[in-house]
Every structure is written in structure tokens, then in C-alpha cells.
Design an enzyme around this catalytic site. Structure first.
Site, PDB file in Angstrom:
ATOM      1  N   SER A 103       0.820  -1.201   0.000  1.00  0.00           N
ATOM      2  CA  SER A 103       0.000   0.000   0.000  1.00  0.00           C
ATOM      3  C   SER A 103       0.865   1.268   0.000  1.00  0.00           C
ATOM      4  O   SER A 103       1.661   1.472  -0.915  1.00  0.00           O
ATOM      5  CB  SER A 103      -0.966  -0.024   1.188  1.00  0.00           C
ATOM      6  OG  SER A 103      -1.917   1.004   1.094  1.00  0.00           O
ATOM      7  N   ASP A 124      -0.248  -3.989  -4.043  1.00  0.00           N
ATOM      8  CA  ASP A 124      -1.376  -3.063  -4.204  1.00  0.00           C
ATOM      9  C   ASP A 124      -0.997  -1.645  -3.773  1.00  0.00           C
ATOM     10  O   ASP A 124      -1.553  -1.103  -2.796  1.00  0.00           O
ATOM     11  CB  ASP A 124      -2.593  -3.541  -3.417  1.00  0.00           C
ATOM     12  CG  ASP A 124      -3.905  -3.160  -4.110  1.00  0.00           C
ATOM     13  OD1 ASP A 124      -3.934  -3.115  -5.347  1.00  0.00           O
ATOM     14  OD2 ASP A 124      -4.908  -2.908  -3.407  1.00  0.00           O
ATOM     15  N   HIS A 139     -13.697  -3.431   4.798  1.00  0.00           N
ATOM     16  CA  HIS A 139     -13.744  -3.018   3.402  1.00  0.00           C
ATOM     17  C   HIS A 139     -12.339  -2.908   2.802  1.00  0.00           C
ATOM     18  O   HIS A 139     -12.174  -2.552   1.647  1.00  0.00           O
ATOM     19  CB  HIS A 139     -14.510  -1.695   3.243  1.00  0.00           C
ATOM     20  CG  HIS A 139     -13.916  -0.533   3.966  1.00  0.00           C
ATOM     21  ND1 HIS A 139     -14.538   0.070   5.028  1.00  0.00           N
ATOM     22  CD2 HIS A 139     -12.758   0.142   3.783  1.00  0.00           C
ATOM     23  CE1 HIS A 139     -13.796   1.069   5.476  1.00  0.00           C
ATOM     24  NE2 HIS A 139     -12.717   1.128   4.749  1.00  0.00           N
TER      25      HIS A 139
END
Length: 336
Positions: A148, A176, A249
Site C-alpha cells: 500500500s 497493491d 472493506h
């Protein structure tokens, strides 16, 4: 347009009152060296005293070294770190496993504090890494992994090592890489890219959400299309910051480090097929042609975009079955 973020995360980004700032001081960055058989065995040293690594029993400057860099609002005991570290300690003995703990600078407002601190942290890390390499740490066996926001810290560190110290990192893995403030390039900050290291492999699992929406490495892997919702993740997530992926989420965003950690344990778990898009991949009659492994075993000859499918729970890797979407399997069974 890309998926909109939830209201709770907007508050984190803009700093309107959920997470307090901790520190913007380089002095509060630490290196955590794992000197045992699990992530519970470690030695912490200030980044500014990185040379102390050579004095810790078990550290071997001639062995492969992995530097893991965590993401936004994470701390050193985070599940993402423990799972990845334990995978290396279990399956790759003889590897120096180090965490760059910049948690104090990764809190507060995402845009105002954490994202802007990535350059500062990356620069400080590059300075100390340069000194370690001048003292014998092998550049050719050095691998930096970022998740991230940590992907961009890794990018800044590798970029500075290259531009300021003339040392090119052999491999940089971005899990990611964070989207907001970094894409398009230079809107606020510079994102990790293929020029930062000799080889940059990227695993996309929440593209256009919390993760980068476009290709950003030498080889980019797009499991299940690279976007949310990844198989096994909830469509509605009631607990924003839960470590339980079934309730968070961030589940799709977290799949990137889960996939990578599994690849350390099982290097051939995630074969992937080169393709221009996920649809092209699904239509490919010969997906094994030109395939590359996603994760630990990724070969530096890989270039472009690669696709595969995964399971919705551990073990995530399907092996060669991941190259053949279910629809194609059903069709072949009908023909038989």
C-alpha cells in the site's frame, strides 16, 4: 470513474478527526530485525543506527536480505506484517528479514501527513541502506517489499539509492500500491514505477479503490482482474479497521500481501498468463504460453500484465487451475 471511498476513510484522508498524528520525526523510524523462528522474536534499532544490524547474532550480511515496508496506519504487530514475516522465517531460513517500522509517521491524516511522509521516510531509509551496503550488505541480494503506502516509501528509497548513491536495487515488489495522491503521477506525490529498480513486480488486488488503477511496474499481476471485490471478500463491510478481512472493506486491498505471503510458502501457487486485459485472458485458448509466477518466484524476465484466478480463502493459490476460468472448464467438460 473509480470506486468512491467510504465516508470514514475520507475523514482519515483529510484529517478531520479520527486518527491523531503521532510524529513527523525521522528519529522515530525503526528497523525491526527478526532473529528467531517467529515474528515474536526480534530486535528493534533506530533507523539512524542501522549499522548495529551487523552486531546482532544471526544477521549475515552475505545472505539475502528482505526489507518489508508496511502501509498507512499500520503498526509493527499488524497481521499483514506478521503473516509475511512468518512465511519467510518458516520457508526461507537464512534470509535476513527486516521491517521498516515507520508507524509513527504513517498515522494522522492520509493526505496531509502519511502520504507526504513517504518521501521523507524513503530518503532516510536510502541514506542508511547506502551505508549498510558500503559496509558489506550485498546489493545484489537485497529485495524491498512494500504494501500500500509502503510501496511508495519503497519507491522513494530505491529511487534515491539509484539517483543519489548510484546503487540500483535488484528487485522491488509493490503490493497493491496506494492510489490516492499518487495517481496520476505527480498530482501530489510520485508513485513507485518500473524505473525505481532493476525489476519491479506489482500485485494489484483493489485497483481503482485503495490500490493503483494502472500498470506501474515492470511486471504487473492482476489476480481475478485485479479489482474489488476479490473472491471471498464481503460486498458490504461493517467494520472499517477490523483485522478480520470478513468484516473489513480493506479485504481486497489486503489480498495482495496474503497472496504474496502464500507464494513464499508455495512458490508455484500462482502461475499467471500474459494478456492485454482480464477478458482477453479469459478468452485465451493457451494461457500457459509465456506464463510467469506471481509473488516470490516471479522471474525478472517477466514484462507487461499478467492475469490469473484464485480461491476465495486459504489456500488462495489454484496452481495451474488458476489459468483456466471455470467457464472454460465447463465448456471443455461438455465437449468431452
Amino acid at each position: 470513474m473509480f470506486r468512491a471511498v467510504t465516508d470514514s476513510w475520507k475523514r482519515y484522508w483529510w484529517g478531520t478527526g479520527i486518527l491523531p498524528d503521532r510524529s513527523n520525526r525521522i528519529e522515530d523510524i525503526y528497523l525491526r530485525y527478526y532473529n528467531g523462528k517467529t515474528a515474536d522474536d526480534y530486535v528493534d534499532i533506530p533507523l539512524s543506527q542501522a549499522s548495529q544490524l551487523f552486531e546482532i547474532q544471526g544477521f549475515d550480511k552475505d545472505s539475502p536480505t528482505v526489507l518489508y515496508i508496511h502501509g498507512f496506519i499500520e503498526v509493527a504487530q499488524q497481521q499483514s506484517i506478521r503473516v509475511t514475516v512468518n512465511a519467510y522465517l518458516q520457508a526461507r531460513p537464512g534470509t535476513n528479514v527486516i521491517l521498516l517500522d515507520w508507524s509513527n509517521m504513517a498515522h494522522g491524516s492520509y493526505l496531509v501527513n502519511a502520504a507526504r511522509n513517504t518521501k521523507k521516510v524513503g530518503s532516510a531509509a536510502a541514506e542508511q541502506l547506502n551505508r549498510l551496503m558500503d559496509s558489506g550488505l550485498l546489493l545484489e541480494k537485497f529485495h524491498v517489499i512494500g504494501h500500500s503506502l509502503g510501496s511508495h516509501v519503497a519507491g522513494y528509497a530505491a529511487r534515491e539509492l539509484k539517483n543519489k548513491y548510484n546503487k540500483v536495487v535488484k528487485r522491488l515488489t509493490a503490493l497493491d500500491p496506494a492510489f490516492p495522491a499518487f495517481y496520476p503521477d505527480g498530482v501530489v506525490m510520485e508513485h513507485v514505477n518500473a524505473k525505481d529498480a532493476e525489476f519491479v513486480d506489482v500485485i494489484h488486488t483493489d485497483a481503482g479503490g485503495y490500490g493503483a488503477p494502472v500498470r506501474t511496474g515492470t511486471a504487473d499481476f492482476w489476480p481475478n482482474g485485479g479489482k474489488s471485490i476479490q473472491p471471498g471478500c464481503p460486498r458490504f463491510a461493517p467494520i472499517p479497521l477490523s483485522d478480520d478481512s470478513k468484516c473489513s472493506h480493506l479485504c481486497s486491498h489486503w489480498r495482495s500481501w496474503q497472496f504474496y505471503a502464500e507464494s513464499v510458502l508455495n512458490p508455484e501457487a500462482f502461475p499467471a498468463s500474459p494478456a492485454e486485459s482480464y477478458n482477453k485472458f479469459r478468452e485465451n485458448p493457451n494461457p500457459e504460453s509465456g506464463m510467469a509466477y506471481m509473488g516470490f518466484k516471479c522471474d525478472s524476465s517477466a514484462k507487461g500484465s499478467y492475469y490469473l484466478t484464485t480461491n476465495g480463502q486459504t489456500p488462495f493459490g489454484k496452481g495451474m487451475d488458476g489459468l483456466y476460468p471455470k467457464s472454460k472448464k465447463k465448456n471443455s467438460m461438455k465437449k468431452n
